[in-house]
Design an enzyme around this catalytic site. Structure first.
Site, PDB file in Angstrom:
ATOM      1  N   ASP A 175      23.952  -5.876  34.677  1.00  0.00           N
ATOM      2  CA  ASP A 175      22.679  -6.093  34.015  1.00  0.00           C
ATOM      3  C   ASP A 175      22.327  -7.588  34.051  1.00  0.00           C
ATOM      4  OD1 ASP A 175      20.526  -5.147  32.124  1.00  0.00           O
ATOM      5  OD2 ASP A 175      21.559  -6.542  30.781  1.00  0.00           O
ATOM      6  N   GLU A 232      21.501  -6.205  39.161  1.00  0.00           N
ATOM      7  CA  GLU A 232      20.098  -6.231  38.770  1.00  0.00           C
ATOM      8  C   GLU A 232      19.671  -7.682  38.983  1.00  0.00           C
ATOM      9  OE1 GLU A 232      17.298  -4.828  35.082  1.00  0.00           O
ATOM     10  OE2 GLU A 232      19.056  -6.046  34.601  1.00  0.00           O
TER      11      GLU A 232
END
Length: 658
Positions: free
Chosen positions: A336, A371
């Site tokens: 993330d 990401e």
């Protein structure tokens, strides 16, 4: 009286060894560290860690065993202007705790202070670290090691995926155990997915703001203890680790990899007004990026940002990842807000953590997915990660939606994204699999909502619909919301089919959001991070079985096309791809520039994809040869030999040359 001896400075955390437990804690700026041991009644016994090797404090507690509940009180300067916020009145979680007891609640006792240290002791409600000893018989378990060219990723939430499944016993729904239920294994096999990517399962907390609203952090992107498996997803929280190991083992036996979404960018301590439960009180200035005024750099949008640029914090991150691979046989990670991992403080693909991962024989062998954006300056880094990493490709997401739904994208730009985005990823030896193609993900509209809503509808999140992106490239096909006339329903179905076909038959690594193949809707909520309810749980009784069959057939078809499974860039004349117009001729320059149109994509000289994103029925002349539509666009026995495709508006079809 029991005393601590020096013990050893490694490995990090609390480890059962012969005769007791060895404790280690990194803190570069601490002046004293107390180990706090708690019995079942909550009585506390404190011991000073007697040894310090470099910046690692350590001690050995003879006679201690697995199950021991403990924490730390860390002494040091209270100098907020310099980033130091030590407060021994607060019991702190071990950053490397393998298990944590208790629930982080919104209570003033968790606040260490702002301008001055808070003197109130929080031991009565503090979360406690627990010593564990990992024992699990993996037998002959082996990672599937699915090649990138054959990989199809299925992004899912542990609870939301199975909580309403009627074939799973009610007591087991929404748990790790449910993921290995025969009904789920059969479903994964039916779909043909090769990897299950789970939203965070490291122990996390709900932000105070959400608790005050009566909501909770459903997605789990607010980490409390990065080494600890969250027990809330277990049938029996006391056996959570065993349960999850059994699940990974069963998925491996079915040939399915397990990828974890991990949050190595911030912690649940949020901003300076947030709770103190671990890193802030252990060594605030080392663990976080702290500005000159003592406040945090907020490159994550979550209040703080982990500093992964120091040797000690790099080691902390590496040991965390290794732990999940060694202990739970995890096959890969999705990171993330991954640019945080490369901040020094500016982003560089040569950051210490990236180099440490590449040099680690265990971590360099698993799937690594970034990401590739955070919210700080210079945080958009799509295509700029090291060669070992694949990346979420938002260029593909936006292009597919714009081509089919907004119709404001040229054929040339669509083709570029369909061909793996070589302009972004074809560098430093990277293959097409580095582009993780997606139409939807957990943070955004579901696929069904993409064709039913023009605007987000996030009022239930308590932020007056300000949260979530406004840039959706969606199309409600004339009516905002679910339902509509037969004509609207058919147009939406055609758009869904076109988007799924684009996703699953393009070059790169496709990622499917769980529920998209069932027609799942979140009623226009494109940021349902705090909705632990029927809005986000998949309703298996309402699943569109025809759409499931359609999706499964596409995935099976993908595995038959060498141009997609070879994971090699397409080159002119190599037989992998030809781009043709509606007359089966090579696309002319002016046709590449068209925003709407009809096109044919010939893959591996045998598979033909015909596309019509116009509002009119298309007449597309197929190339020379005998062409038959293939499942899911025709039955298994399809005797019709096609020469011309009369394609519907917003339609797509796939043929195979006899």
């Amino acid at each position: 009286m029991t005393i601590l001896t020096a013990g050893k400075p490694e490995p990090l955390g609390a480890h059962v060894v012969d005769g007791g437990v060895n404790f280690t804690l990194f803190s570069a700026h601490a002046e004293r560290v107390e180990l706090c041991v708690f019995d079942q009644e909550g009585n506390e016994q404190r011991y000073d860690l007697p040894a310090r090797s470099g910046d690692v404090w350590h001690g050995f507690l003879a006679g201690a065993r697995a199950g021991l509940r403990y924490g730390y009180r860390v002494h040091g300067p209270w100098a907020p202007e310099h980033g130091h916020r030590f407060n021994p009145a607060k019991v702190l979680i071990d950053p490397c705790a393998r298990r944590v007891d208790g629930t982080l609640v919104d209570d003033a006792l968790f606040h260490s202070g702002y301008e001055h240290p808070d003197p109130h002791d929080n031991a009565a409600i503090a979360l406690k670290s627990v010593v564990v000893k990992d024992v699990f018989d993996w037998e002959d378990d082996a990672p599937p090691r699915t090649p990138w060219g054959n990989s199809v990723i299925y992004e899912a939430h542990v609870k939301g995926l199975t909580y309403l499944h009627p074939d799973i016993p009610e007591a087991g729904r929404g748990t790790y155990k449910a993921l290995r239920h025969p009904a789920m294994i059969a479903y994964f096999k039916r779909l043909g997915i090769t990897a299950l990517e789970l939203l965070p399962i490291a122990q996390f907390a709900s932000e105070p703001r959400l608790q005050q609203l009566g909501l909770s952090n459903y997605w789990g992107y607010n980490p409390l203890a990065m080494f600890a498996l969250d027990p809330r997803y277990a049938v029996d929280p006391e056996r959570a680790r065993q349960e999850f190991c059994e699940t990974v083992k069963a998925l491996h036996q079915a040939g399915i990899e397990v990828i974890l979404d991990v949050v190595l960018n911030h912690s649940a301590e949020i901003d300076l007004d947030g709770p103190t439960f671990s890193l802030r009180g252990i060594d605030n200035r080392s663990y976080y990026w702290v500005r000159g005024d003592g406040d945090y750099e907020n490159w994550t949008g979550c209040g703080n940002t982990l500093n992964l640029n120091l040797p000690a914090t790099v080691e902390y991150a590496v040991q965390c990842l290794r732990y999940w691979v060694e202990t739970f046989h995890i096959d890969g990670f999705r990171f993330d807000l991954a640019p945080v991992m490369g901040r020094t403080p500016g982003y560089t693909p040569h950051a210490p953590l990236f180099e440490a991962i590449a040099a680690d024989p265990l971590l360099s062998a698993v799937k690594l997915i970034a990401e590739p954006w955070d919210v700080g300056a210079g945080g958009y880094q799509v295509g700029n990660f090291p060669p070992l990493f694949a990346e979420w490709n938002d260029h593909f997401r936006d292009a597919a939606r714009r081509f089919w739904l907004a119709k404001d994208l040229s054929l040339g730009e669509f083709a570029r994204r369909f061909a793996g985005s070589s302009d972004v990823f074809k560098q430093r030896g990277r293959a097409p699999g580095a582009s993780v193609n997606l139409i939807t993900a957990h943070d955004g509209f579901t696929l069904h909502d993409c064709v039913c809503f023009n605007q987000k509808h996030n009022e239930a999140n308590g932020e007056e619909n300000r949260d979530g992106t406004n840039n959706n490239h969606s199309n409600n096909h004339g009516i905002e919301g679910l339902g509509g006339s037969l004509h609207v329903t058919e147009r939406r179905r055609d758009s869904v089919h076109a988007l799924l076909t684009t996703l699953l038959l393009s070059q790169g690594t496709p990622m499917l959001l769980a529920g998209d193949e069932q027609g799942h809707s979140q009623h226009g909520n494109n940021n349902a991070y705090c909705q632990d309810n029927a809005l986000t749980w998949l309703d298996w009784r309402q699943a569109n079985d025809g759409l499931i069959t359609f999706t499964a057939a596409l995935i099976a078809l993908r595995q038959q096309i060498p141009a997609l499974t070879l994971n090699a860039w397409w080159e002119e004349g190599d037989g992998n791809v030809q781009w043709l117009n509606k007359d089966a001729q090579p696309l002319r320059p002016e046709e590449w520039a068209q925003g709407t149109g009809r096109m044919q994509i010939l893959l591996s000289e045998r598979y033909l994809i015909t596309l019509n994103n116009t509002d009119d029925v298309a007449q597309i002349v197929l190339p020379d040869g005998e062409w038959r539509a293939v499942p899911p666009f025709a039955g298994e026995d399809n005797p019709v030999v096609m020469a011309v495709w009369h394609g519907p508006a917003h339609g797509i079809c796939v043929f195979k040359r006899s």
